[in-house]
Design a protein around this motif. Structure first.
Motif, short mmCIF file in Angstrom:
data_model
loop_
_atom_site.label_atom_id
_atom_site.label_comp_id
_atom_site.label_asym_id
_atom_site.label_seq_id
_atom_site.Cartn_x
_atom_site.Cartn_y
_atom_site.Cartn_z
N PHE A 251 0.82 -1.21 0.00
CA PHE A 251 0.00 0.00 0.00
C PHE A 251 0.85 1.26 0.00
O PHE A 251 0.53 2.25 -0.64
CB PHE A 251 -0.91 0.03 1.23
CG PHE A 251 -2.24 -0.64 1.04
CD1 PHE A 251 -3.23 -0.05 0.26
CD2 PHE A 251 -2.51 -1.85 1.64
CE1 PHE A 251 -4.46 -0.66 0.10
CE2 PHE A 251 -3.75 -2.47 1.48
CZ PHE A 251 -4.72 -1.87 0.71
N GLN A 252 1.95 1.26 0.77
CA GLN A 252 2.76 2.48 0.94
C GLN A 252 4.24 2.14 0.87
O GLN A 252 4.89 1.91 1.89
CB GLN A 252 2.41 3.17 2.27
CG GLN A 252 2.37 2.26 3.50
CD GLN A 252 2.12 3.03 4.78
OE1 GLN A 252 1.84 4.22 4.77
NE2 GLN A 252 2.23 2.35 5.90
N ARG A 253 4.76 2.13 -0.31
CA ARG A 253 6.14 1.68 -0.52
C ARG A 253 7.17 2.70 -0.04
O ARG A 253 8.33 2.36 0.12
CB ARG A 253 6.37 1.35 -1.99
CG ARG A 253 5.55 0.14 -2.43
CD ARG A 253 6.06 -0.45 -3.74
NE ARG A 253 5.32 -1.67 -4.07
CZ ARG A 253 5.61 -2.88 -3.61
NH1 ARG A 253 6.63 -3.02 -2.78
NH2 ARG A 253 4.90 -3.92 -3.96
N GLY A 254 6.76 3.91 0.20
CA GLY A 254 7.72 4.92 0.65
C GLY A 254 7.77 5.09 2.15
O GLY A 254 8.40 6.03 2.64
N SER A 255 7.13 4.19 2.90
CA SER A 255 7.08 4.33 4.36
C SER A 255 8.04 3.35 5.02
O SER A 255 8.08 2.17 4.66
CB SER A 255 5.66 4.09 4.86
OG SER A 255 5.62 4.05 6.27
N GLU A 256 8.75 3.82 6.03
CA GLU A 256 9.66 2.93 6.76
C GLU A 256 8.95 2.13 7.84
O GLU A 256 9.44 1.09 8.28
CB GLU A 256 10.79 3.74 7.40
CG GLU A 256 10.34 4.68 8.50
CD GLU A 256 11.48 5.48 9.11
OE1 GLU A 256 12.31 4.89 9.80
OE2 GLU A 256 11.52 6.70 8.88
N GLU A 257 7.76 2.58 8.26
CA GLU A 257 7.11 1.96 9.42
C GLU A 257 6.81 0.48 9.22
O GLU A 257 7.14 -0.34 10.10
CB GLU A 257 5.83 2.73 9.78
CG GLU A 257 5.23 2.28 11.10
CD GLU A 257 4.02 3.08 11.51
OE1 GLU A 257 3.43 2.76 12.56
OE2 GLU A 257 3.65 4.03 10.79
N PRO A 258 6.19 0.07 8.09
CA PRO A 258 5.95 -1.38 7.95
C PRO A 258 7.24 -2.18 7.81
O PRO A 258 7.29 -3.35 8.21
CB PRO A 258 5.08 -1.47 6.69
CG PRO A 258 5.36 -0.23 5.93
CD PRO A 258 5.63 0.82 6.96
N LEU A 259 8.28 -1.57 7.28
CA LEU A 259 9.56 -2.26 7.14
C LEU A 259 10.21 -2.48 8.50
O LEU A 259 10.78 -3.55 8.76
CB LEU A 259 10.48 -1.46 6.23
CG LEU A 259 10.01 -1.32 4.78
CD1 LEU A 259 10.79 -0.24 4.05
CD2 LEU A 259 10.13 -2.66 4.05
N LEU A 260 10.12 -1.49 9.37
CA LEU A 260 10.62 -1.65 10.73
C LEU A 260 9.86 -2.76 11.45
O LEU A 260 10.45 -3.58 12.16
CB LEU A 260 10.50 -0.34 11.50
CG LEU A 260 11.39 0.82 11.04
CD1 LEU A 260 10.97 2.11 11.73
CD2 LEU A 260 12.86 0.52 11.31
N ALA A 261 8.54 -2.77 11.28
CA ALA A 261 7.72 -3.80 11.92
C ALA A 261 8.07 -5.18 11.37
O ALA A 261 8.12 -6.17 12.12
CB ALA A 261 6.25 -3.50 11.72
N LEU A 262 8.31 -5.27 10.06
CA LEU A 262 8.70 -6.55 9.47
C LEU A 262 10.04 -7.01 10.03
O LEU A 262 10.23 -8.21 10.33
CB LEU A 262 8.78 -6.43 7.94
CG LEU A 262 9.16 -7.70 7.18
CD1 LEU A 262 8.18 -8.83 7.47
CD2 LEU A 262 9.25 -7.43 5.68
N GLY A 263 10.97 -6.08 10.21
CA GLY A 263 12.24 -6.43 10.84
C GLY A 263 12.03 -6.99 12.23
O GLY A 263 12.65 -8.00 12.62
N ASP A 264 11.12 -6.38 13.00
CA ASP A 264 10.84 -6.86 14.36
C ASP A 264 10.27 -8.28 14.34
O ASP A 264 10.62 -9.11 15.17
CB ASP A 264 9.85 -5.92 15.05
CG ASP A 264 10.42 -4.54 15.33
OD1 ASP A 264 11.65 -4.38 15.26
OD2 ASP A 264 9.63 -3.62 15.61
N VAL A 265 9.37 -8.53 13.39
CA VAL A 265 8.74 -9.85 13.29
C VAL A 265 9.78 -10.91 12.94
O VAL A 265 9.82 -12.00 13.54
CB VAL A 265 7.61 -9.82 12.24
CG1 VAL A 265 7.16 -11.23 11.87
CG2 VAL A 265 6.42 -9.01 12.78
N LEU A 266 10.63 -10.62 11.96
CA LEU A 266 11.64 -11.60 11.54
C LEU A 266 12.73 -11.77 12.60
O LEU A 266 13.26 -12.87 12.77
CB LEU A 266 12.24 -11.16 10.21
CG LEU A 266 11.27 -11.21 9.03
CD1 LEU A 266 11.84 -10.50 7.80
CD2 LEU A 266 10.92 -12.66 8.67
#
Length: 406
Positions: A251-266
């Protein structure tokens, strides 16, 4: 314009000015707005719901600005006492805010928006007091749950469902920390159902924050996975969380927030697998946390302190895996990378609250010690001892700090 109306208008203008500021700059403006709203309420012939709602919002905004101002303090000023003082001030304001929201009536019953905002204030208040009084925190979260549910009975709304889900996750997590794990499971299950309902009512085409909802859902699944003991169930929950985040990223490829959350999950997946003795699986998950999560976030914002902290945390786990496997050279490389990550994160300390900042400084000291820089580690640890955030006994029994002289 009558006296009460003029006072109300002045209070609203002050509130609007406060809302355009952050942290320490906002606090005095919110305080002025609160005083002005109180005058407007006193001058009115009867309770004015708009004045009461504005008062409640300003008290809540002031509490949040007080906490933000404390977080922004430099290391030498952000002490345990300063953090406690800010928490106490915020708790008083939030208590008054909830009381004001509960006086906002329409047709003889609480207005729906006041119910929702009261739930939000109660949730923040519960977070403020969670560390020192888990039982009070749970009582406040129960009240927040009831406020959201009452609002939903009268007006179903995606954001309110999402707020309810977040609140239920918060309750479940506090239950686990307070040794009431049996109560957490049903709360987590109810939270997942609430997230599902929120998603069902949301439409990005109508301006709903679907990406943000998916992130919250994923973080709820992560919190649930962190508490369950069954490895297969935990991994299943983490997989589902990753899928929600992949949807958010789309949905939002320019946002760091979901990427940070994905890092936390992994990262959590890697830690779970490492604890279960699956070194290869753990290493694969940790490398994904870097390449798909934190490093992708750094490509969007190179200076992201949260991403730097995540990178550091991953390299700590990779260093431990390498050490267990007997690969001293690889372990040394990971310890060095971790030290650099913590150092970069701590260059922007205002990104972290008092507890998070102390944890990061302690972990940085451990990495410095592992890198053979015991004198630098000792400087950090002495500062933490002065703050009272760590005990000398804990330092002495930490294998990462062997050889550090305080």
């Amino acid at each position: 314009m009558s006296g009460a109306a003029g006072l109300l208008r002045a209070a609203q203008q002050l509130q609007q000015r406060a809302e355009r500021r952050r942290g320490a700059e906002a606090v005095p403006l919110y305080q002025q707005a609160v005083a002005q709203y109180r005058e407007a309420i006193a001058a009115a012939a009867a309770d004015d719901p708009d004045a009461l709602f504005g008062l409640a919002e300003s008290l809540q905004g002031g509490a949040e600005a007080t906490l933000a101002a404390c977080t922004a303090l430099p290391d030498e000023a952000l002490t345990a006492a300063a953090a406690q003082q800010a928490a106490s001030q915020a708790a008083v304001a939030l208590q008054e805010s909830v009381a004001a929201y509960r006086r906002v009536l329409e047709g003889g019953q609480l207005r729906v928006d006041a119910l929702v905002c009261a739930g939000n204030a109660l949730s923040t208040w519960a977070e403020v007091c969670a560390r020192r009084d888990a039982n009070q925190s749970l009582q406040l979260l129960q009240q927040a749950t009831e406020a959201y549910q009452a609002a939903l009975q009268r007006e179903e709304d995606a954001l309110t469902w999402s707020n309810l889900a977040d609140c239920l996750v918060q309750r479940a997590s506090v239950c686990c920390e307070a040794g009431q794990g049996a109560a957490a499971g049903p709360l987590f299950d109810e939270a997942m159902q609430a997230y599902q309902r929120a998603c069902g009512l949301s439409d990005a085409a109508d301006g709903d924050d679907v990406p943000g909802l998916l992130i919250n859902w994923a973080r709820g699944l992560l919190a649930m996975a962190q508490q369950v003991q069954d490895l297969a169930l935990a991994l299943s929950l983490l997989d589902e969380a990753a899928r929600r985040l992949e949807q958010s990223i789309a949905f939002q490829r320019g946002s760091e927030e979901p990427l940070l959350a994905l890092g936390d999950v992994l990262l959590e997946r890697g830690e779970k697998l490492a604890a279960a003795g699956d070194g290869a699986g753990a290493a694969a998950a940790l490398q994904r946390a870097l390449s798909e999560g934190y490093q992708q976030a750094q490509r969007i914002r190179a200076s992201s302190p949260e991403a730097a902290l995540g990178v550091a945390d991953v390299h700590v786990q990779l260093a431990r895996l390498a050490g267990t496997a007997g690969d001293a050279a690889a372990a040394a490389e990971h310890w060095s990378a971790s030290e650099a990550g913590y150092r970069a994160a701590l260059q922007q300390p205002a990104a972290f609250d008092f507890s998070e900042r102390c944890d990061a400084r302690y972990n940085h000291a451990c990495c410095l010690a592992r890198c053979g820089r015991a004198a630098e580690a000792a400087v950090l640890l002495r500062a933490l001892l002065q703050l009272g955030s760590v005990a000398e006994w804990d330092i002495q029994r930490d294998a990462d700090l062997a050889g550090v002289q305080l």
